[in-house]
Design a protein around this motif. Sequence first.
Motif, PDB file in Angstrom:
ATOM      1  N   ARG A  63      31.381  54.612  38.720  1.00  0.00           N
ATOM      2  CA  ARG A  63      32.170  53.475  38.876  1.00  0.00           C
ATOM      3  C   ARG A  63      33.164  53.869  39.859  1.00  0.00           C
ATOM      4  NH1 ARG A  63      36.285  53.840  34.583  1.00  0.00           N
ATOM      5  NH2 ARG A  63      36.381  55.662  34.610  1.00  0.00           N
ATOM      6  N   LEU A  99      35.481  51.838  43.292  1.00  0.00           N
ATOM      7  CA  LEU A  99      36.669  51.491  43.230  1.00  0.00           C
ATOM      8  C   LEU A  99      36.975  49.699  43.525  1.00  0.00           C
ATOM      9  CD1 LEU A  99      38.700  53.542  45.551  1.00  0.00           C
ATOM     10  CD2 LEU A  99      38.995  53.603  43.102  1.00  0.00           C
ATOM     11  N   VAL A 139      38.610  46.700  36.185  1.00  0.00           N
ATOM     12  CA  VAL A 139      39.557  48.183  36.107  1.00  0.00           C
ATOM     13  C   VAL A 139      40.039  47.752  34.738  1.00  0.00           C
ATOM     14  CG1 VAL A 139      41.020  49.690  36.402  1.00  0.00           C
ATOM     15  CG2 VAL A 139      39.631  48.140  38.274  1.00  0.00           C
ATOM     16  N   ALA A 159      35.505  49.367  36.988  1.00  0.00           N
ATOM     17  CA  ALA A 159      36.159  49.930  38.368  1.00  0.00           C
ATOM     18  C   ALA A 159      36.844  51.119  37.576  1.00  0.00           C
ATOM     19  CB  ALA A 159      36.653  48.808  39.130  1.00  0.00           C
ATOM     20  N   ALA A 201      39.780  51.602  39.812  1.00  0.00           N
ATOM     21  CA  ALA A 201      40.902  51.335  40.234  1.00  0.00           C
ATOM     22  C   ALA A 201      40.318  49.906  41.454  1.00  0.00           C
ATOM     23  CB  ALA A 201      41.401  53.021  40.826  1.00  0.00           C
ATOM     24  N   LEU A 202      41.423  49.362  41.201  1.00  0.00           N
ATOM     25  CA  LEU A 202      42.443  48.079  42.389  1.00  0.00           C
ATOM     26  C   LEU A 202      42.890  47.874  43.781  1.00  0.00           C
ATOM     27  CD1 LEU A 202      41.866  45.334  42.608  1.00  0.00           C
ATOM     28  CD2 LEU A 202      44.267  44.723  41.367  1.00  0.00           C
ATOM     29  N   ILE A 235      46.185  49.714  34.302  1.00  0.00           N
ATOM     30  CA  ILE A 235      45.546  50.411  35.591  1.00  0.00           C
ATOM     31  C   ILE A 235      45.929  51.151  37.140  1.00  0.00           C
ATOM     32  CG2 ILE A 235      44.117  48.209  35.121  1.00  0.00           C
ATOM     33  CD1 ILE A 235      45.383  46.734  37.456  1.00  0.00           C
ATOM     34  N   ARG A 247      46.695  50.944  40.900  1.00  0.00           N
ATOM     35  CA  ARG A 247      46.676  50.026  41.472  1.00  0.00           C
ATOM     36  C   ARG A 247      47.638  50.319  43.171  1.00  0.00           C
ATOM     37  NH1 ARG A 247      51.377  46.375  44.621  1.00  0.00           N
ATOM     38  NH2 ARG A 247      49.883  45.401  45.918  1.00  0.00           N
ATOM     39  N   ALA A 272      43.137  57.533  39.789  1.00  0.00           N
ATOM     40  CA  ALA A 272      42.071  57.583  38.955  1.00  0.00           C
ATOM     41  C   ALA A 272      41.428  58.772  38.189  1.00  0.00           C
ATOM     42  CB  ALA A 272      41.195  56.361  39.358  1.00  0.00           C
TER      43      ALA A 272
END
Length: 334
Positions: free
Chosen positions: A8, A10, A105, A110, A112-113, A293, A295, A328
């Motif tokens: 996955r 980012l 996310v 995904a 991470a953001l 999540i 970020r 992550a």
Amino acid sequence: MDLSAPTRPLVISMGDPTGIGPEVTAKAWQALCHGPTPFCVLGDPALYSSVPTQPISEVSEAPQVFCDALPVLKGFEAPGVVVGQPNPAHAGVILGAIEHGVDLVLSGQALALVTAPIAKSVLMAAGFSHPGHTEFLGALLATTPFEQTRGPVMMLAVEGLRVVPVTIHCALSEVPSRLTQEAIVHAALVTAEALQRDLGLKAPRLVVAALNPHAGEDGAFGDEEARVIAPAVAALQAMGLQVRGPLPADSLFHSEARATFDAAICMYHDQALIPLKALDFWGGVNATLGLPIIRTSPDHGTGFDIAGRGIARAESMIAAIQMAAAMAHGRMTS
């Protein structure tokens, strides 16, 4: 740390399309395109024309194209962009990219953001009611299940130093009234849990800065240390955390002192940010702790004055991407 290629990617929200966010994102791709962690952008492909781009329909397509082109997820076009001239008409697509990144996310698509910089004044002119990314993300995720102490709490990090301000964007004159034992305890708890869960520190060491010169000099320069900060430290120690303080801020950030702690809980914005930026002005990362999540964000603004000139430095964006990947990985293996 083994950051072998994940299945996955980012995701990076485009931030303000008229600022330097697209430029530093493109430069980050150039620096990291052969690295272990792919990413894709939620933004307008036209903004990233300085590098090869590849439109994708699903984030799952990003790893396959990442080495050859910057993957850009379709659906986030920003019409009428004039570089360096912010426009409230872009508020919808700016916020939409952040919201969709959160959803990606949360849904597990995904890892991470990473958020490129936004201009709060531009968004507020379009009706945005939050002081910034941190508070907006906290509101978006307020009802999402999360087993840790809930944030959002803002941590700034560079190599060798992590700082967490208890009060953030307010006038200095308002800081004493906003400092409470509960606020200090909450910031420290969220920080300790994030250091354990996301960064692999089994027993994080925290220090808590004093508010006043000389830690109040036994009340001669203020009573917040005895009345608010010391009781918060005692409460944290009673919970089993490794915490020291309140300690005078002017002797807290030299190299020998930094080696004794993993994060410093600071009482206000500049108390935290000045030593961090003096240590590494270009490489700072803003991470939001206590969320369901991961970020992160570069620790700089939109740079409208230099946008489009090709001179924006990408170290902070690169560090934000690398930190998001590391966090992550830590959360997945904790």
